[in-house]
Enzyme design. Structure first.
Site, mmCIF file in Angstrom:
data_model
loop_
_atom_site.group_PDB
_atom_site.id
_atom_site.type_symbol
_atom_site.label_atom_id
_atom_site.label_comp_id
_atom_site.label_asym_id
_atom_site.label_seq_id
_atom_site.Cartn_x
_atom_site.Cartn_y
_atom_site.Cartn_z
ATOM 1 N N HIS A 461 43.244 69.289 27.782
ATOM 2 C CA HIS A 461 44.161 69.895 26.823
ATOM 3 C C HIS A 461 43.582 69.988 25.422
ATOM 4 O O HIS A 461 43.893 70.902 24.669
ATOM 5 C CB HIS A 461 45.478 69.104 26.825
ATOM 6 N N ARG A 568 61.575 75.563 8.842
ATOM 7 C CA ARG A 568 62.545 74.656 9.478
ATOM 8 C C ARG A 568 62.262 73.242 8.980
ATOM 9 O O ARG A 568 61.359 72.576 9.480
ATOM 10 C CB ARG A 568 62.388 74.708 10.990
ATOM 11 N N ARG A 604 64.960 76.526 4.984
ATOM 12 C CA ARG A 604 66.256 76.234 5.579
ATOM 13 C C ARG A 604 66.569 74.753 5.413
ATOM 14 O O ARG A 604 65.727 73.896 5.722
ATOM 15 C CB ARG A 604 66.253 76.591 7.069
ATOM 16 N N GLU A 698 74.553 82.461 12.933
ATOM 17 C CA GLU A 698 74.132 82.091 14.287
ATOM 18 C C GLU A 698 75.289 81.688 15.192
ATOM 19 O O GLU A 698 75.082 81.253 16.307
ATOM 20 C CB GLU A 698 73.024 81.026 14.265
ATOM 21 N N ASN A 721 68.583 83.047 18.321
ATOM 22 C CA ASN A 721 68.482 82.057 19.418
ATOM 23 C C ASN A 721 69.850 81.411 19.620
ATOM 24 O O ASN A 721 70.362 81.319 20.734
ATOM 25 C CB ASN A 721 67.464 80.963 19.075
ATOM 26 N N ASP A 722 70.436 80.966 18.517
ATOM 27 C CA ASP A 722 71.752 80.341 18.631
ATOM 28 C C ASP A 722 72.852 81.368 18.806
ATOM 29 O O ASP A 722 73.806 81.144 19.537
ATOM 30 C CB ASP A 722 72.030 79.463 17.398
ATOM 31 N N ARG A 732 70.910 77.176 25.426
ATOM 32 C CA ARG A 732 69.584 77.755 25.239
ATOM 33 C C ARG A 732 68.478 76.933 25.902
ATOM 34 O O ARG A 732 67.347 77.372 26.019
ATOM 35 C CB ARG A 732 69.281 77.949 23.741
ATOM 36 N N CYS A 769 65.647 85.792 12.092
ATOM 37 C CA CYS A 769 64.562 84.818 12.269
ATOM 38 C C CYS A 769 64.576 84.207 13.671
ATOM 39 O O CYS A 769 63.838 83.264 13.942
ATOM 40 C CB CYS A 769 64.607 83.743 11.189
HETATM 41 C C1 PEP Z 1 67.959 80.584 15.696
HETATM 42 O O1 PEP Z 1 68.930 79.934 16.091
HETATM 43 O O2 PEP Z 1 67.716 81.761 16.075
HETATM 44 C C2 PEP Z 1 67.020 80.002 14.716
HETATM 45 C C3 PEP Z 1 66.090 80.734 14.148
HETATM 46 O O3 PEP Z 1 67.118 78.675 14.465
HETATM 47 P P1 PEP Z 1 66.621 77.517 15.475
HETATM 48 O O4 PEP Z 1 65.847 78.181 16.576
HETATM 49 O O5 PEP Z 1 65.831 76.586 14.639
HETATM 50 O O6 PEP Z 1 67.920 76.927 15.935
HETATM 51 MG MG MG Z 2 69.504 78.131 15.101
#
Ligand code: PEP
Ligand code: MG
Length: 835
Positions: A461, A568, A604, A698, A721-722, A732, A769
């Site tokens: 690795h 982040r 953030r 989100e 994502n959220d 997720r 994002c």
């Molecule tokens: C998201 O939720 O899309 C995001 C960018 O934040 P994280 O993935 O850190 O929850």
């Molecule tokens: Mg998020």
């Protein structure tokens, strides 16, 4: 005699049922007397057992005690043996601890580990153990303590479980850790026992080390079997996983073979200079002074603690390490890619290995300290893997040691290996015996320009990570490498696997010319990345990167990032074992501003909770952490976390370099108003400048109420994502549903449109994002929906920019309108064909 060596021969007279000793001393005396009568020990052994009680706790837990003599009294043991007292009403072993099964052990060496191992397994099977406390048949106790499938293995033919299928492994690189970890993950989703048999050897599919120990190579036939209520489902899912991985593994191997055939760009030094040869592990040429890492001091002190306390300490260290590895995997996925992140996911799986934990507990039971026992267990298991002589297993031994070191660092920060913290200021070529994958992933590319190790292999690795990081590397150069003096000037050739110490002026200038030529080539490639993402009809989209640490910014900029759209900050907390104070945070934010050199930066505020748990914050356990006190909700309840972070941010903003603050998981106006109020107070306290305050969109509530929230927030960044997770009600992290959690689902797109419209009503801008921003088609569609900024993993930037430059904004707007009327995510994706 109840010899541990002759398993199955524990005679009935060494098991006494239904006894009622007066107290612990009486129980020990009775058990010792049985051992004396059986000829296992001298009479003095009873005293030795009592002395042991004074220095260590022999209560294993769950009603089982294992008294034994002091190590220095081994001479009193004539033969290995055990004696068992069943005490149905229990005898107080320690205050609050009652022993119902007293297993007295006499052992000349460490042979009683077999018994301990069975006992620790029994401790996990409370029903069976409970039966032993009250049984009237000594045979039950004898069977439980003397049956060990591993010890009996050669005598008893191994058999498959009730349901089964056969399969020929067709992974070109055999069963290595990453696919094996996926098998483990799959099997763990079912209650059924799952087993793989190869010839006479079997492994539990839920145990990664056991699987790897099979050393399976391509073409070997295996029998996969299962037993239990959901055995059929488990087998069919396992088969699906195995076949799915076949495709991936074969594609990876084919790609590697194609790469190997490509003409190697090489450097040919003038003359025939003296060189140390190793194996080429990552291409590139580096010039620098050597920095030889001193071999880490491997001695781990042995500080015994009471066993029960030791168990807790170990448990906490393992939990903290699991979270740390998860954070590292997460960060690596975002920085280097999912495949590299798999390295740390597989490492996390090693921590669940029951043999490893049992061995550690056994050593602790013998009276050793936690760190010492853990280190010994790791070394013994890694030694076993390495001794099998299979290159893959040798590489896995390195992973095991890497994980071991992390846990040691949790147990005692002084044992985590701090060697990489004192690198010279001038960029160096790092020389090491070996380097752990997590150490490699954490190397600062501005301080280390090349890497050479005495051990290791090109498939380990560490080598994979070096290639991904673009760090020239050579491995397996032998111990001679370590004899070099730090400070020696050298050229490292990662194409050919050579190290040239003290190069001649001609060699140096030839190498410099070669590097300059390569830099020029790369610059030409990067030129297009650094062009703006402007559509053919002149609509420009801002392209930013998601990066967490300042040392990742240079790479992001080289990929074409125009700023950082998401830093982040929880990773500042997750990667360390404690909370960074205001000064440490100020340093991190200032370093990021410096690295961006005037480009935009959106930081953030802490997004803790949900999938990002920080062990050292000791937050209460929640049944549904994704729906719990997460993100802004936590910040509003924990001024001890929010205030120092805001102070550090406003102090960083005083430099005049760009900085905006963004709050995660906002669902309501009162949250924004409260956070704005706190920001204003802190700004006044530190006399900081005004800073744009934005929010993450989100959760569906924020998107639906975007027009209202936009009155109070300066900008929006959509966390798809959220937003996808909460809109589609799909965890997720659930691999089973991963394919359905598509951010291009029309429902998610409609929420994005509402967000854009709501923001526009108040003249606010909107960015994205979440992961979909890095998908070239997704980026095009989002642009059509009216999003102004896209922030993504640095590696995704060149392809996204290229895609956008190829489009017309008018066509993208039409595309977005069509997407909003689609019925399914698949229909949306099908629109790509018309673009
Ligand atoms: C998201 O939720 O899309 C995001 C960018 O934040 P994280 O993935 O850190 O929850
Ligand atoms: Mg998020």
């Amino acid at each position: 005699m109840g010899s541990v060596d002759t398993v199955g021969a524990l005679p009935r007279d060494l098991v006494r049922l239904a006894v009622s000793p007066r107290d612990k001393a009486d129980a020990i005396a009775q058990a010792a007397q049985m051992l004396v009568a059986a000829g296992c020990v001298e009479a003095g052994y009873a005293q030795s057992m009592i002395r042991r009680e004074g220095v260590a706790n022999t209560f294993l837990g769950h009603g089982v005690a294992i008294p034994h003599g002091m190590a220095e009294d081994r001479a009193l043991v004539r033969a290995n043996g055990i004696a068992v007292l069943q005490v149905p009403d229990g005898v107080e072993w320690n205050p609050g601890q009652s022993a119902r099964l007293v297993v007295a052990i006499a052992a000349q060496s460490d042979t009683h580990i077999a018994i301990l191992r069975r006992l620790t397994r029994l401790l996990q099977d409370e029903d069976r153990l409970g039966g032993l406390f009250v049984t009237s048949d000594p045979g039950d106790v004898i069977t439980a303590l003397t049956t060990d499938p591993e010890v009996n293995a050669p005598a008893v033919p191994v058999s498959d479980l009730a349901k089964r299928f056969e399969w020929v492994l067709d992974y070109p690189n055999g069963l290595h850790a990453r696919p094996a970890a996926r098998w483990v993950d799959t099997a763990k989703g079912y209650a059924a026992r799952c087993q793989i048999r190869h010839g006479d050897e079997v492994a539990d599919v839920k145990n990664l080390v056991a699987l790897l120990r099979l050393g399976l190579t391509q073409g070997e036939r295996i029998s996969v079997s299962a037993e239990g209520p959901d055995a059929d489902q488990a087998l069919s899912r396992l088969k699906a996983t195995m076949l799915e991985l076949s495709v991936q593994e074969r594609a990876d191997a084919a790609l590697a073979a194609r790469r190997a055939k490509q003409p190697v760009i090489g450097w040919h030094p003038p003359g025939a200079p003296m060189a140390l040869a190793g194996i080429a592990a990552a291409p590139g040429l580096a010039i620098g002074r050597l920095h030889v890492l001193a071999a880490a001091d491997r001695s781990v002190p042995d500080h015994p603690v009471p066993l029960s306390e030791g168990g807790n300490i170990l448990h906490e260290a393992l939990s903290a390490t699991r979270l740390q590895l998860k954070a590292l995997a997460d960060d690596t996925a975002r920085r280097l890619g999912p495949s590299e992140a798999g390295i740390f996911k597989a490492q996390g799986e090693l921590l669940n290995d029951t043999d490893l934990i049992t061995l550690t507990c056994q050593l602790m039971v013998e009276g050793h300290g936690v760190a010492w026992s853990w280190d010994q267990a790791i070394e013994r298991m890694a030694g076993k893997l390495a001794a099998l002589g299979n290159a893959l297993l040798v590489a896995r031994a390195a992973d095991l040691r890497d994980v071991g070191r992390r846990v040691l660092g949790q147990l005692d920060p002084g044992l985590g290996g701090a060697s990489l913290h004192d690198l010279p200021d001038e960029p160096c070529i790092l020389i090491a015996g070996d380097l752990a994958p997590s150490e490699t992933a954490g190397l600062d590319p501005s301080r280390v320009v090349g890497l050479a190790t005495a051990q290791g292999g090109p498939t380990a690795h560490t080598a994979i990570l070096a290639r991904t990081m673009g760090l020239p590397a050579m491995v397996a150069a032998g111990p001679g490498l370590l004899a070099f003096e730090s400070g020696t000037l050298a050229i490292l050739d990662g194409y050919g696997g050579r190290l040239y110490p003290d190069p001649s002026p001609e060699a140096l200038s030839s190498a410099r010319a070669f590097i300059a030529e390569q830099d020029l080539r790369r610059a030409r490639e990067e030129e297009r990345r650094s062009l703006p993402a402007s559509t053919r009809d002149g609509h420009r989209v801002e392209i930013a990167a998601n990066v967490n640490f300042a040392d990742q910014a240079a790479f992001a900029l080289s990929q074409g990032a125009e700023g950082v759209g998401l830093m982040r900050t929880e990773f500042l907390f997750l990667e360390r074992g404690d909370t960074p104070d205001e000064e440490a945070q100020l340093a991190a934010y200032t370093a990021m501003q410096d690295a961006l050199n005037g480009r935009p930066l959106i930081v953030r505020a802490l997004d803790i909770g949900g999938d990002k748990q920080v062990a050292h914050l000791d937050l209460p356990r929640e049944d549904n952490p994704f729906l719990g006190v997460r993100g802004a909700r936590l910040l509003l309840r924990r001024p001890d976390l929010l205030d120092p972070q805001l102070r550090a941010l406003y102090r960083a903003a005083k430099s005049g370099k760009p900085l905006s603050i963004m709050f995660p998981m906002i669902t309501s106006v009162p949250e924004i108003i409260a956070l704005r109020g706190i920001c204003e107070r802190i700004r006044a306290e530190v006399e900081g400048p005004e800073v744009a305050l934005g929010i993450m969109v989100e959760v569906p509530a924020a998107a639906l109420a975007a027009d209202v929230l936009a009155r109070h927030a300066d900008f929006f960044s959509i966390g798809t994502n959220d937003l996808t997770q909460y809109t589609l009600a799909i965890d997720r992290q659930n691999p089973e549903l991963a394919a359905e959690a598509d951010s291009l689902h029309p429902a998610v797109l409609r929420l994005i449109r509402m967000t854009v419209d709501g923001a526009a009503a108040h003249g606010r801008w909107v960015g994205i994002c979440g992961g979909i921003a890095g998908d070239p088609f997704g980026a095009a569609l989002l642009t059509g929906l009216g999003v102004q900024e896209l922030s993504m993993t640095p590696r995704d930037i060149p392809a996204v920019k290229e895609r956008l430059r190829d489009c017309d904004a008018t066509a993208l707007r039409a595309l977005a309108e069509r997407a909003l009327t689609c019925e399914t995510a698949a229909d949306v994706r099908a629109l790509e064909a018309d673009l």
